[in-house]
Design a protein around this motif. Sequence first.
Motif, PDB file in Angstrom:
ATOM      1  N   TRP A  89       0.853  -1.191   0.000  1.00 39.80           N
ATOM      2  CA  TRP A  89       0.000   0.000   0.000  1.00 39.80           C
ATOM      3  C   TRP A  89       0.885   1.236   0.000  1.00 39.80           C
ATOM      4  O   TRP A  89       1.761   1.376   0.861  1.00 39.80           O
ATOM      5  CB  TRP A  89      -0.875   0.053   1.238  1.00 39.80           C
ATOM      6  CG  TRP A  89      -1.970  -0.970   1.315  1.00 39.80           C
ATOM      7  CD1 TRP A  89      -3.206  -0.909   0.736  1.00 39.80           C
ATOM      8  CD2 TRP A  89      -1.947  -2.200   2.054  1.00 39.80           C
ATOM      9  NE1 TRP A  89      -3.943  -2.016   1.059  1.00 39.80           N
ATOM     10  CE2 TRP A  89      -3.196  -2.830   1.862  1.00 39.80           C
ATOM     11  CE3 TRP A  89      -0.988  -2.841   2.837  1.00 39.80           C
ATOM     12  CZ2 TRP A  89      -3.515  -4.054   2.438  1.00 39.80           C
ATOM     13  CZ3 TRP A  89      -1.284  -4.064   3.409  1.00 39.80           C
ATOM     14  CH2 TRP A  89      -2.546  -4.658   3.211  1.00 39.80           C
ATOM     15  N   ASN A  90       0.647   2.150  -0.929  1.00 46.31           N
ATOM     16  CA  ASN A  90       1.389   3.397  -0.946  1.00 46.31           C
ATOM     17  C   ASN A  90       0.598   4.459  -0.179  1.00 46.31           C
ATOM     18  O   ASN A  90      -0.463   4.891  -0.609  1.00 46.31           O
ATOM     19  CB  ASN A  90       1.633   3.880  -2.383  1.00 46.31           C
ATOM     20  CG  ASN A  90       2.636   5.023  -2.413  1.00 46.31           C
ATOM     21  OD1 ASN A  90       2.552   5.952  -1.627  1.00 46.31           O
ATOM     22  ND2 ASN A  90       3.582   4.939  -3.328  1.00 46.31           N
ATOM     23  N   LYS A  91       1.150   4.864   0.950  1.00 54.55           N
ATOM     24  CA  LYS A  91       0.533   5.886   1.787  1.00 54.55           C
ATOM     25  C   LYS A  91       1.460   7.084   1.942  1.00 54.55           C
ATOM     26  O   LYS A  91       1.655   7.624   3.033  1.00 54.55           O
ATOM     27  CB  LYS A  91       0.147   5.285   3.155  1.00 54.55           C
ATOM     28  CG  LYS A  91      -0.911   4.195   3.063  1.00 54.55           C
ATOM     29  CD  LYS A  91      -2.212   4.708   2.478  1.00 54.55           C
ATOM     30  CE  LYS A  91      -3.276   3.624   2.361  1.00 54.55           C
ATOM     31  NZ  LYS A  91      -4.531   4.142   1.776  1.00 54.55           N
ATOM     32  N   GLY A  92       2.031   7.483   0.806  1.00 58.25           N
ATOM     33  CA  GLY A  92       2.837   8.693   0.778  1.00 58.25           C
ATOM     34  C   GLY A  92       1.971   9.896   0.459  1.00 58.25           C
ATOM     35  O   GLY A  92       1.160   9.851  -0.461  1.00 58.25           O
ATOM     36  N   VAL A  93       2.127  10.970   1.205  1.00 57.45           N
ATOM     37  CA  VAL A  93       1.359  12.197   0.998  1.00 57.45           C
ATOM     38  C   VAL A  93       2.342  13.360   0.950  1.00 57.45           C
ATOM     39  O   VAL A  93       3.062  13.617   1.920  1.00 57.45           O
ATOM     40  CB  VAL A  93       0.319  12.423   2.112  1.00 57.45           C
ATOM     41  CG1 VAL A  93      -0.391  13.757   1.908  1.00 57.45           C
ATOM     42  CG2 VAL A  93      -0.680  11.279   2.164  1.00 57.45           C
ATOM     43  N   GLY A  94       2.361  14.064  -0.169  1.00 56.75           N
ATOM     44  CA  GLY A  94       3.288  15.175  -0.332  1.00 56.75           C
ATOM     45  C   GLY A  94       3.134  16.228   0.748  1.00 56.75           C
ATOM     46  O   GLY A  94       2.023  16.585   1.145  1.00 56.75           O
ATOM     47  N   GLY A  95       4.272  16.708   1.241  1.00 56.79           N
ATOM     48  CA  GLY A  95       4.283  17.766   2.248  1.00 56.79           C
ATOM     49  C   GLY A  95       4.140  17.295   3.680  1.00 56.79           C
ATOM     50  O   GLY A  95       4.243  18.100   4.609  1.00 56.79           O
ATOM     51  N   ASN A  96       3.921  15.997   3.891  1.00 55.35           N
ATOM     52  CA  ASN A  96       3.698  15.509   5.254  1.00 55.35           C
ATOM     53  C   ASN A  96       4.944  15.618   6.117  1.00 55.35           C
ATOM     54  O   ASN A  96       6.059  15.292   5.696  1.00 55.35           O
ATOM     55  CB  ASN A  96       3.260  14.055   5.226  1.00 55.35           C
ATOM     56  CG  ASN A  96       1.766  13.863   5.296  1.00 55.35           C
ATOM     57  OD1 ASN A  96       1.278  12.791   5.677  1.00 55.35           O
ATOM     58  ND2 ASN A  96       0.988  14.873   4.935  1.00 55.35           N
ATOM     59  N   THR A  97       4.741  16.043   7.339  1.00 54.18           N
ATOM     60  CA  THR A  97       5.744  15.937   8.391  1.00 54.18           C
ATOM     61  C   THR A  97       5.466  14.661   9.182  1.00 54.18           C
ATOM     62  O   THR A  97       4.467  13.962   8.958  1.00 54.18           O
ATOM     63  CB  THR A  97       5.670  17.141   9.336  1.00 54.18           C
ATOM     64  OG1 THR A  97       4.386  17.124   9.987  1.00 54.18           O
ATOM     65  CG2 THR A  97       5.856  18.452   8.587  1.00 54.18           C
ATOM     66  N   LEU A  98       6.333  14.368  10.136  1.00 51.74           N
ATOM     67  CA  LEU A  98       6.101  13.214  10.992  1.00 51.74           C
ATOM     68  C   LEU A  98       4.784  13.359  11.752  1.00 51.74           C
ATOM     69  O   LEU A  98       4.038  12.383  11.905  1.00 51.74           O
ATOM     70  CB  LEU A  98       7.257  13.023  11.967  1.00 51.74           C
ATOM     71  CG  LEU A  98       7.112  11.866  12.959  1.00 51.74           C
ATOM     72  CD1 LEU A  98       6.958  10.528  12.235  1.00 51.74           C
ATOM     73  CD2 LEU A  98       8.299  11.832  13.918  1.00 51.74           C
ATOM     74  N   ASP A  99       4.459  14.559  12.220  1.00 57.58           N
ATOM     75  CA  ASP A  99       3.187  14.765  12.920  1.00 57.58           C
ATOM     76  C   ASP A  99       2.002  14.400  12.026  1.00 57.58           C
ATOM     77  O   ASP A  99       1.023  13.809  12.485  1.00 57.58           O
ATOM     78  CB  ASP A  99       3.054  16.219  13.368  1.00 57.58           C
ATOM     79  CG  ASP A  99       3.936  16.554  14.555  1.00 57.58           C
ATOM     80  OD1 ASP A  99       4.465  15.619  15.189  1.00 57.58           O
ATOM     81  OD2 ASP A  99       4.110  17.758  14.840  1.00 57.58           O
ATOM     82  N   ASP A 100       2.080  14.760  10.744  1.00 56.41           N
ATOM     83  CA  ASP A 100       1.003  14.423   9.811  1.00 56.41           C
ATOM     84  C   ASP A 100       0.878  12.913   9.652  1.00 56.41           C
ATOM     85  O   ASP A 100      -0.236  12.369   9.592  1.00 56.41           O
ATOM     86  CB  ASP A 100       1.266  15.054   8.441  1.00 56.41           C
ATOM     87  CG  ASP A 100       1.259  16.571   8.476  1.00 56.41           C
ATOM     88  OD1 ASP A 100       0.424  17.146   9.210  1.00 56.41           O
ATOM     89  OD2 ASP A 100       2.087  17.187   7.773  1.00 56.41           O
ATOM     90  N   GLU A 101       2.008  12.239   9.568  1.00 59.76           N
ATOM     91  CA  GLU A 101       1.989  10.781   9.424  1.00 59.76           C
ATOM     92  C   GLU A 101       1.410  10.123  10.673  1.00 59.76           C
ATOM     93  O   GLU A 101       0.625   9.165  10.583  1.00 59.76           O
ATOM     94  CB  GLU A 101       3.398  10.266   9.131  1.00 59.76           C
ATOM     95  CG  GLU A 101       3.929  10.715   7.775  1.00 59.76           C
ATOM     96  CD  GLU A 101       5.416  10.473   7.588  1.00 59.76           C
ATOM     97  OE1 GLU A 101       5.955  10.936   6.572  1.00 59.76           O
ATOM     98  OE2 GLU A 101       6.032   9.831   8.464  1.00 59.76           O
ATOM     99  N   LEU A 102       1.771  10.646  11.820  1.00 57.67           N
ATOM    100  CA  LEU A 102       1.218  10.108  13.060  1.00 57.67           C
ATOM    101  C   LEU A 102      -0.293  10.321  13.129  1.00 57.67           C
ATOM    102  O   LEU A 102      -1.030   9.445  13.601  1.00 57.67           O
ATOM    103  CB  LEU A 102       1.894  10.780  14.260  1.00 57.67           C
ATOM    104  CG  LEU A 102       3.337  10.369  14.548  1.00 57.67           C
ATOM    105  CD1 LEU A 102       3.979  11.307  15.559  1.00 57.67           C
ATOM    106  CD2 LEU A 102       3.399   8.924  15.043  1.00 57.67           C
TER     107      LEU A 102
END
Length: 236
Positions: A89-102
């Motif tokens: 599964w590709n769960k890459g989102v442009g501009g994300n920081t670690l907080d966004d990923e969390l």
Amino acid sequence: MAVTALGTLGAGQPGLAPSPAAHRLCQTALSGAQWHGTSPAARFGELRIVALGSSSTAGAGASTAAEGYVAQLAGMLHHAPAYRSAVVWNKGVGGNTLDDELARRTRDVYALNPNVVLLQSGMNDALQHRDVATFKRNLSGFVQELKAHRIQVVLLDSQYVPSLATNSEYHRFLNAVSEVGQEQQVPVLARYKLSVQLMTQAAMTPGELVAHDQLHPNDFSHWCIAEALAQYFQPS
């Protein structure tokens, strides 16, 4: 073996399509010790991989969706006969920081029940001048949390960016990812070091490793990252 790649890869600016000679150059660089840690991944009968990250995980810099490293990895796993099946599964989102990923881990990680997470983070935190100590603490906590869910973690540090090569803040975030890998005893694919090896050992130029935006990996670098990951998942 069935291999499935799920998710949308954001196509970026065209890069250098890997030629046979470029493949050999990448293999030369891969002989270096860009990995921290060894792979226990072959214990899985099937692979359920979530690639969690920002724009380079999403495929930015690649000329087409199929050239992003996550899509290429899924194709390469077709040649790993030790696994009955693999889903990526590709769960890459442009501009994300670690907080966004969390913030999206419940939906984009745990809801999918993976047994492997490829966790790429740090670039946008560095570009946004986030506090590196907080980043390191939160990354370490997330790795611990994933391990508590019996998920194998593979960390990916930031890509090589020519304009940031001498930027101390950028390197502090690179070091933070490496330190978390060592402290948590999880492998780290050192993408920055891999690019440096290609430049020093194979005489490649920055322009042969990055897309026209001078920020993201090009087609060749996406392939090289996928090749490194595929090698990691091959049983010894």
